[in-house]
Design a protein around this motif. Structure first.
Motif, mmCIF file in Angstrom:
data_model
loop_
_atom_site.group_PDB
_atom_site.id
_atom_site.type_symbol
_atom_site.label_atom_id
_atom_site.label_comp_id
_atom_site.label_asym_id
_atom_site.label_seq_id
_atom_site.Cartn_x
_atom_site.Cartn_y
_atom_site.Cartn_z
ATOM 1 N N MET A 1 -5.807 4.417 -6.151
ATOM 2 C CA MET A 1 -5.760 4.001 -4.920
ATOM 3 C C MET A 1 -7.100 2.477 -5.291
ATOM 4 N N LYS A 2 -8.350 3.267 -4.985
ATOM 5 C CA LYS A 2 -9.680 2.914 -4.644
ATOM 6 C C LYS A 2 -9.151 2.029 -6.128
ATOM 7 N N THR B 1 0.657 -0.607 -0.066
ATOM 8 C CA THR B 1 0.068 0.249 -0.265
ATOM 9 C C THR B 1 1.032 1.300 -0.076
ATOM 10 N N ALA C 1 -11.166 -2.535 -0.971
ATOM 11 C CA ALA C 1 -11.332 -2.661 0.760
ATOM 12 C C ALA C 1 -12.506 -1.960 1.520
ATOM 13 N N PHE D 1 -7.004 -1.230 -4.911
ATOM 14 C CA PHE D 1 -7.551 -1.989 -3.897
ATOM 15 C C PHE D 1 -8.753 -2.123 -3.633
ATOM 16 N N ASP E 1 -5.955 5.132 5.285
ATOM 17 C CA ASP E 1 -4.300 5.073 4.906
ATOM 18 C C ASP E 1 -3.815 5.429 4.825
ATOM 19 N N VAL E 2 -4.396 6.279 3.386
ATOM 20 C CA VAL E 2 -3.348 6.836 1.887
ATOM 21 C C VAL E 2 -3.532 8.325 3.844
ATOM 22 N N ILE F 1 -5.997 8.895 -2.988
ATOM 23 C CA ILE F 1 -7.256 8.043 -2.989
ATOM 24 C C ILE F 1 -8.178 7.418 -3.917
ATOM 25 N N ILE G 1 -9.398 3.138 2.762
ATOM 26 C CA ILE G 1 -8.245 3.730 1.393
ATOM 27 C C ILE G 1 -8.519 4.979 2.218
ATOM 28 N N GLU G 2 -9.255 5.493 2.339
ATOM 29 C CA GLU G 2 -8.976 7.251 2.829
ATOM 30 C C GLU G 2 -8.161 7.648 4.120
#
Lengths: 86, 244
Positions: A56-57, A35, A62, A60, A70-71, A53, A67-68
Motif C-alpha cells: 500500500m505504501k 483503499t 500518506a 499511496f 487504515d490497513v 502495508i 496506511i498502517e
C-alpha cells in the motif's frame, strides 16, 4: 491470511463492494473506497498484514502511520464479518 | 420422486421432489419440452431450509416458526432454481412488480416495510390498468438493454401474481414516511439495498455473474426512492412521479 472464498469483490463505478455468497454467515454488504479495493485485491492471495502495508505504501502517498492504521482497521472489520481466512 | 416440468422466465425446468406439494404450488407454470436444466431435492435440502429458517428467526428475535417438510421443500426448489438462473441472464429479486399499461414497476424494501401494501394501493388507485405480476420474488431477465420481470409461483403469502412477463421500467425503494414523497436517484444511492435484495448464489462464479447482471439492470431502468404511508395518496404520488 486471505479473503474467504465465500466473499467476492466487485467493482462498481467508484466503489468496491465485498459481497458474501449464500454460504457465508454474514449477509450484509461492505462498501468501500479505492483503499479498501487495493487491500482486498492483495487479500485475494495469501499475504501478511506487513506485506499489505508495504504494498500500500508503494501505491499511496500518506502521512506516517496512516496506511498502517487504515490497513489494520480494514482487516479488523473484514475479520469481524468472517471475510478473512487465517 | 415426483418429476414434472415447468416454465420459469422462459426456461423449461425439470423439478424432481420428494413431496407433491411443490408441484401443486407450481401447477400454473406447468410446461412441456426439453428441460434447460433440472433440480432435484431430498431430505437434506429440506433440513437445510429448516435450519436456515430457525437461524433467521433467532437473528430477527422472532418466535421460532415450524414449517412442514413439503413447504420447506418448495423453498429448496426455488433456491436451487435461483442458484442456476444467473447462467441464463436471470436473477431472483425480492420485491413486488406491478404492471401498468404494459410497463413494470418494481417496489423493493426490507421485509415489513410495506411493498405488498403499496402494490395493492396501485391496484386500488389504477383499477384494471394495474396488475400484480409477482408480489414477492419475481425473476428478472437482463438481456442486453432489455430488462424483463417474470411472474413465478413464488409470489408471497397472499399468492398475488400471474404467469405473465413485463418490460421493467423502474425500480423503486420504499421507506415508511408520514408524508408521501418521491425522488429519482442514482445507482450509488440504492446499490447496497439492491445487492441485499437480489438472490446471492452460494457459487462465487454465479454471484459474480449476478452482480454483473445487477449493474446492467441498473443502467437500463430508472431508480427512485419513495417515502410513503399506507394511504392511497402514496400510490398517486409514486405513480405520477414515475410514469414519465
Amino acid at each position: 491470511m486471505k479473503l474467504n472464498s465465500n466473499f467476492i469483490v466487485h467493482q462498481t463505478d467508484k466503489d468496491t463492494v465485498i459481497v458474501p455468497t449464500a454460504s457465508a454467515a454474514f449477509s450484509g454488504v461492505v462498501k468501500g473506497n479505492k483503499t479498501l479495493g487495493s487491500i482486498v485485491k492483495l487479500l485475494q492471495n495469501d499475504v501478511t498484514e506487513e506485506t499489505i502495508i508495504a504494498e500500500m505504501k508503494k501505491i499511496f502517498d500518506a502521512p506516517e502511520g496512516m496506511i498502517e492504521r487504515d490497513v489494520r482497521n480494514a482487516i479488523g472489520e473484514l475479520r469481524k464479518i468472517g471475510a478473512i481466512e487465517e | 420422486m415426483i418429476t414434472r416440468t415447468y416454465r420459469f422466465a422462459g426456461k423449461i425446468i425439470e423439478i424432481s421432489s420428494v413431496y407433491h406439494y411443490v408441484h401443486q404450488y407450481c401447477e400454473e407454470y406447468a410446461a412441456t419440452g426439453t428441460p434447460d436444466f433440472s433440480v432435484i431435492t431430498d431430505e437434506e435440502d429440506i433440513d437445510y431450509e429448516r435450519k436456515k429458517s430457525r437461524l433467521e428467526d433467532i437473528a430477527f428475535g422472532r418466535e421460532m416458526r415450524e414449517y412442514s417438510s413439503p413447504y420447506l421443500e418448495s423453498l429448496a426448489v426455488y433456491r436451487k432454481i435461483a442458484e442456476r438462473m444467473p447462467a441464463y441472464d436471470t436473477v431472483l429479486f425480492h420485491g413486488s412488480v406491478v404492471a401498468v399499461d404494459g410497463e413494470g414497476y418494481l417496489f423493493t424494501a426490507k421485509s415489513g416495510t410495506g411493498k405488498s401494501t403499496h402494490a395493492q394501493l396501485w391496484v386500488d388507485y389504477l383499477g384494471d390498468r394495474a396488475k400484480i405480476i409477482n408480489d414477492d420474488k419475481p425473476l428478472i431477465r437482463i438481456d442486453g438493454s432489455t430488462v424483463t420481470a417474470f411472474g413465478t409461483p413464488y409470489n408471497g403469502k397472499h399468492r398475488r401474481g400471474c404467469a405473465l412477463c413485463v418490460p421493467l421500467r423502474t425500480i423503486c425503494a420504499l421507506e415508511q414516511a408520514a408524508d408521501n414523497h418521491i425522488e429519482r436517484v442514482e445507482k450509488n444511492a440504492l446499490y447496497p439495498l439492491l445487492v441485499q435484495q437480489v438472490y446471492r448464489p452460494s457459487d462465487p462464479v454465479m454471484l459474480a455473474r449476478t452482480l454483473t447482471l445487477l449493474d446492467c439492470m441498473t443502467e437500463h431502468v430508472s431508480l427512485y426512492r419513495l417515502g410513503c404511508n399506507r394511504d392511497v395518496e402514496a400510490a398517486i404520488v409514486s405513480y405520477q412521479g414515475m410514469k414519465g
